[in-house]
Design a protein around this motif. Sequence first.
Motif, PDB file in Angstrom:
ATOM      1  N   ILE A  93       0.863  -1.186   0.000  1.00 17.48           N
ATOM      2  CA  ILE A  93       0.000   0.000   0.000  1.00 17.48           C
ATOM      3  C   ILE A  93       0.895   1.230   0.000  1.00 17.48           C
ATOM      4  CG2 ILE A  93      -0.268   0.032   2.536  1.00 17.48           C
ATOM      5  CD1 ILE A  93      -3.198   0.953   1.978  1.00 17.48           C
ATOM      6  N   ILE A  94       0.475   2.248  -0.754  1.00 21.77           N
ATOM      7  CA  ILE A  94       1.242   3.498  -0.804  1.00 21.77           C
ATOM      8  C   ILE A  94       0.439   4.564  -0.073  1.00 21.77           C
ATOM      9  CG2 ILE A  94       2.159   5.292  -2.326  1.00 21.77           C
ATOM     10  CD1 ILE A  94       2.704   3.172  -4.409  1.00 21.77           C
ATOM     11  N   PRO A 133      -1.384   7.770   0.885  1.00 18.71           N
ATOM     12  CA  PRO A 133      -1.936   8.812   0.018  1.00 18.71           C
ATOM     13  C   PRO A 133      -1.292  10.180   0.242  1.00 18.71           C
ATOM     14  CG  PRO A 133      -3.510   8.219   1.735  1.00 18.71           C
ATOM     15  CD  PRO A 133      -2.390   7.219   1.812  1.00 18.71           C
ATOM     16  N   LYS A 165      -0.679   9.253   8.619  1.00 17.86           N
ATOM     17  CA  LYS A 165      -1.982   9.245   7.946  1.00 17.86           C
ATOM     18  C   LYS A 165      -2.585   7.840   8.065  1.00 17.86           C
ATOM     19  CE  LYS A 165      -4.922  10.521   4.593  1.00 17.86           C
ATOM     20  NZ  LYS A 165      -6.039  11.285   5.083  1.00 17.86           N
ATOM     21  N   ILE A 214     -15.235   3.489  -9.459  1.00 19.39           N
ATOM     22  CA  ILE A 214     -14.454   4.463 -10.229  1.00 19.39           C
ATOM     23  C   ILE A 214     -15.138   5.832 -10.168  1.00 19.39           C
ATOM     24  CG2 ILE A 214     -13.685   5.074 -12.563  1.00 19.39           C
ATOM     25  CD1 ILE A 214     -13.256   2.090 -13.079  1.00 19.39           C
ATOM     26  N   SER A 245     -14.690   7.556  -6.704  1.00 16.37           N
ATOM     27  CA  SER A 245     -13.392   8.184  -6.444  1.00 16.37           C
ATOM     28  C   SER A 245     -13.254   9.492  -7.214  1.00 16.37           C
ATOM     29  CB  SER A 245     -12.253   7.235  -6.792  1.00 16.37           C
ATOM     30  OG  SER A 245     -12.049   7.222  -8.171  1.00 16.37           O
ATOM     31  N   HIS A 266     -12.403   4.307   2.488  1.00 15.25           N
ATOM     32  CA  HIS A 266     -11.061   4.202   1.931  1.00 15.25           C
ATOM     33  C   HIS A 266     -11.222   3.403   0.654  1.00 15.25           C
ATOM     34  CE1 HIS A 266      -8.235   5.394   5.328  1.00 15.25           C
ATOM     35  NE2 HIS A 266      -9.442   5.816   5.652  1.00 15.25           N
ATOM     36  N   MET A 267     -11.000   4.076  -0.455  1.00 14.37           N
ATOM     37  CA  MET A 267     -11.262   3.432  -1.734  1.00 14.37           C
ATOM     38  C   MET A 267     -10.536   2.087  -1.849  1.00 14.37           C
ATOM     39  SD  MET A 267     -13.432   5.294  -3.076  1.00 14.37           S
ATOM     40  CE  MET A 267     -13.594   4.520  -4.675  1.00 14.37           C
ATOM     41  N   GLY A 268      -9.307   2.063  -1.394  1.00 11.85           N
ATOM     42  CA  GLY A 268      -8.524   0.828  -1.480  1.00 11.85           C
ATOM     43  C   GLY A 268      -9.211  -0.344  -0.796  1.00 11.85           C
ATOM     44  N   TRP A 300     -12.154  -1.668  -2.769  1.00 13.13           N
ATOM     45  CA  TRP A 300     -11.696  -2.463  -3.911  1.00 13.13           C
ATOM     46  C   TRP A 300     -11.280  -3.865  -3.466  1.00 13.13           C
ATOM     47  CZ3 TRP A 300     -12.177  -1.728  -8.990  1.00 13.13           C
ATOM     48  CH2 TRP A 300     -12.442  -0.434  -9.460  1.00 13.13           C
TER      49      TRP A 300
END
Lengths: 206, 218
Positions: free
Chosen positions: B20-21, B23, B47, B148, B151, B203-205, B208
């Motif tokens: 995970i990166i 944000p 964060k 999609i 976001s 959290h969009m991630g 998904w």
Amino acid sequence: MVDKQIDPSKLLRCPVCEAVNIDREGDVYCHRCQSRIFRNPKLGTSRAWAFLLTALILYIPANLYPILVSERFMAREGNTIIGGIILLWEEGSYPIAMIILVASVLVPILKFIVLLYLLISAHFKKHRYTQVDQHKLHYMTEVIGPWSMVDVFVVAILTGLVHLGSIRVIAGPGATAFVLMVLFTMFAALSIDTRLFKERGSHGRG
Amino acid sequence: MILENSVKERPESEMLDRLIICPKCHTIHEKVAIPKGKSALCDTCKKVLYHYDERVLDHGLALGITGLLLFFVSNLFPLVKVEMLGHEQHVTILSMVFSLFENGFYVVGVTVAFMVFIFPLMILVDYITLSWLMRLKKGKQLTKELLILLSKLLPWNMVEIYLVSILVALVKLIGFMQIHFGLSFWSLVLFVILDTYLSKRIHMGELWELRHRIYTYG
């Protein structure tokens, strides 16, 4: 710890679904949501420049023209953003004057400076700050950006609320310019390609 | 040795999904299992990266429907009423947009309408449909499109800024006229609190990943 097979400096975050992707030359399609993440990063940069310059130009009429026009018994009086702040300050509404000052003057200017800095430093490939700081700056502009809409919403509410008999408040031409300015700075921040901060490679301060 | 082989055999996307990166600062992390109800934080900038909420869809659905009800109440009744020398005037979100149109401020009117009415409504409907479909484990393709869309909509929702603006506008009017808060104002306050909580929660991630788990493993 990251797998040995994957080069950490080649990893990208998909702006749509946040999935981690490997950066390959040219177009990258996210493996999870199939959005085209990055075309040529240069394209994103020139688009960001175009949006930013448009916003800078719009900032001039936004400040020169009145954002609010009040009519009292046939007398029309226009207030520019700065004029409105000075008026509020003189009336003694210091907190509100401060909110408007921060939202309509400081936030846009700060955003301009940060975006200009990010774009210019990407252009010259010089960096006084680390990648992490650049990412944080970019993130910050996306977070604080929308707050410059406060003044526009205030004008919209007053336009809808104040038409009582001979007293009327309506928006001024500055409001249109200001709205467009905010929209274009938001477009500029969204079109900055975070790969720009990555291309410099080094992680250290230098 | 065995571990390395098993890693190599996995498809690349699965390997990438373990990472995970952040944000905010874009530091790369490997995801770790966290206890129920806790959040994982980025160690560079603190964060929040993700939560562990077993019933994220139930919570999302409940909050989404509550939000939709509050949204309707916020739009049906006057937000604020002002009185001055016998004249009375009230404002709703839509009447505000129409009076901008009447005065010829189409750009301002359209932008404001999108940011405080159309986008918030779309986000709520999108979120409710999404949670519903994922709970029913139906509509694999549709949930993807909805995620999609969600976001892309999120950065343009400005209801919380609108609420602050109402207060600023009213302070400007104090002293000139009498101000009464309408039912919609309080409903909008609740809506903003809920909306802020929901957008912190989405959290969009995570959504998904949940979608991937639901439609792959059932």
